[in-house]
Enzyme design. Sequence first.
Site, PDB file in Angstrom:
ATOM      1  N   ASN A  90       0.830  -1.201   0.000  1.00 50.74           N
ATOM      2  CA  ASN A  90       0.000   0.000   0.000  1.00 50.74           C
ATOM      3  C   ASN A  90       0.868   1.255   0.000  1.00 50.74           C
ATOM      4  O   ASN A  90       1.836   1.330   0.759  1.00 50.74           O
ATOM      5  CB  ASN A  90      -0.887   0.010   1.248  1.00 50.74           C
ATOM      6  CG  ASN A  90      -1.785  -1.214   1.344  1.00 50.74           C
ATOM      7  OD1 ASN A  90      -2.284  -1.696   0.330  1.00 50.74           O
ATOM      8  ND2 ASN A  90      -1.986  -1.722   2.546  1.00 50.74           N
ATOM      9  N   HIS A 103       6.573  -1.066   2.913  1.00 49.86           N
ATOM     10  CA  HIS A 103       6.595  -2.468   3.342  1.00 49.86           C
ATOM     11  C   HIS A 103       5.722  -3.303   2.427  1.00 49.86           C
ATOM     12  O   HIS A 103       4.796  -2.791   1.799  1.00 49.86           O
ATOM     13  CB  HIS A 103       6.139  -2.608   4.798  1.00 49.86           C
ATOM     14  CG  HIS A 103       4.794  -2.016   5.072  1.00 49.86           C
ATOM     15  ND1 HIS A 103       4.602  -0.664   5.256  1.00 49.86           N
ATOM     16  CD2 HIS A 103       3.570  -2.586   5.189  1.00 49.86           C
ATOM     17  CE1 HIS A 103       3.321  -0.426   5.480  1.00 49.86           C
ATOM     18  NE2 HIS A 103       2.661  -1.578   5.430  1.00 49.86           N
ATOM     19  N   HIS A 105       3.387  -6.797   2.309  1.00 44.23           N
ATOM     20  CA  HIS A 105       2.711  -7.861   3.052  1.00 44.23           C
ATOM     21  C   HIS A 105       2.825  -9.162   2.254  1.00 44.23           C
ATOM     22  O   HIS A 105       2.557  -9.164   1.049  1.00 44.23           O
ATOM     23  CB  HIS A 105       1.215  -7.568   3.189  1.00 44.23           C
ATOM     24  CG  HIS A 105       0.870  -6.328   3.950  1.00 44.23           C
ATOM     25  ND1 HIS A 105       0.349  -6.351   5.217  1.00 44.23           N
ATOM     26  CD2 HIS A 105       0.948  -5.014   3.607  1.00 44.23           C
ATOM     27  CE1 HIS A 105       0.106  -5.114   5.633  1.00 44.23           C
ATOM     28  NE2 HIS A 105       0.466  -4.275   4.672  1.00 44.23           N
TER      29      HIS A 105
HETATM   30  P1  5GP Z   1      -0.336  -0.979   6.115  1.00 41.56           P
HETATM   31  O1  5GP Z   1      -1.813  -0.774   6.342  1.00 41.56           O
HETATM   32  O2  5GP Z   1       0.458   0.244   6.455  1.00 41.56           O
HETATM   33  O3  5GP Z   1      -0.031  -1.497   4.725  1.00 41.56           O
HETATM   34  O4  5GP Z   1       0.085  -2.143   7.085  1.00 41.56           O
HETATM   35  C1  5GP Z   1       0.658  -1.955   8.328  1.00 41.56           C
HETATM   36  C2  5GP Z   1       0.733  -3.301   9.001  1.00 41.56           C
HETATM   37  O5  5GP Z   1       1.633  -3.204  10.095  1.00 41.56           O
HETATM   38  C3  5GP Z   1      -0.596  -3.795   9.560  1.00 41.56           C
HETATM   39  O6  5GP Z   1      -0.909  -5.062   9.000  1.00 41.56           O
HETATM   40  C4  5GP Z   1      -0.344  -3.887  11.063  1.00 41.56           C
HETATM   41  O7  5GP Z   1      -0.987  -4.989  11.670  1.00 41.56           O
HETATM   42  C5  5GP Z   1       1.164  -3.998  11.141  1.00 41.56           C
HETATM   43  N1  5GP Z   1       1.734  -3.456  12.370  1.00 41.56           N
HETATM   44  C6  5GP Z   1       1.470  -2.237  12.917  1.00 41.56           C
HETATM   45  N2  5GP Z   1       2.206  -2.061  14.023  1.00 41.56           N
HETATM   46  C7  5GP Z   1       2.958  -3.173  14.188  1.00 41.56           C
HETATM   47  C8  5GP Z   1       3.918  -3.574  15.163  1.00 41.56           C
HETATM   48  O8  5GP Z   1       4.225  -2.860  16.115  1.00 41.56           O
HETATM   49  N3  5GP Z   1       4.488  -4.794  15.009  1.00 41.56           N
HETATM   50  C9  5GP Z   1       4.174  -5.614  13.959  1.00 41.56           C
HETATM   51  N4  5GP Z   1       4.796  -6.809  13.899  1.00 41.56           N
HETATM   52  N5  5GP Z   1       3.264  -5.271  13.018  1.00 41.56           N
HETATM   53  C10 5GP Z   1       2.666  -4.061  13.122  1.00 41.56           C
END
Ligand code: 5GP
Length: 141
Positions: A90, A103, A105
Amino acid sequence: MPGQDSETIFTKIIQGEIPCQKVFENEHILAFLDIAPLAEGHTLVVPKCQVERLEDLPPETAAEVARQLGPIARRILAATGAEGYNILQNNGKVAGQEIPHVHFHIIPRRPGDGLGYRWNARPADPQALADLAQRIRAATD
Ligand code: 5GP
């Protein structure tokens, strides 16, 4: 300057200030389990350099991510027994990016897991597509 963004929780994880469940690390990237997984084995592959969006990633780092995504995914499948996976990436709040540090996923998939992936695609007008492709080819970086 684009890509030189403020620290996020991922920087703290990379620096070891906040713990994570690491699955892979090298000089350029860290991969660890998502804290709120969509599926068992949901992993985040995070470049160590502090860059918000994919288009700002240095080419050598982008190449390293591309090199490692497949092998990491293969190990996740081997460890979890999942049959497939989605790669989700994203960019921008509007696209659902919560953490402004680039990042990827890796989301393992299993039959009947209930996770969706189909969006509302609609056929486009061919001339509109041709015009748009021309505009994109002509756009500058
Ligand atoms: P985004 O929505 O930015 O693409 O995804 C962010 C991801 O980071 C989410 O799936 C969320 O669960 C994960 N995330 C957020 N904070 C932390 C954290 O402190 N540790 C880990 N391992 N994952 C995190």
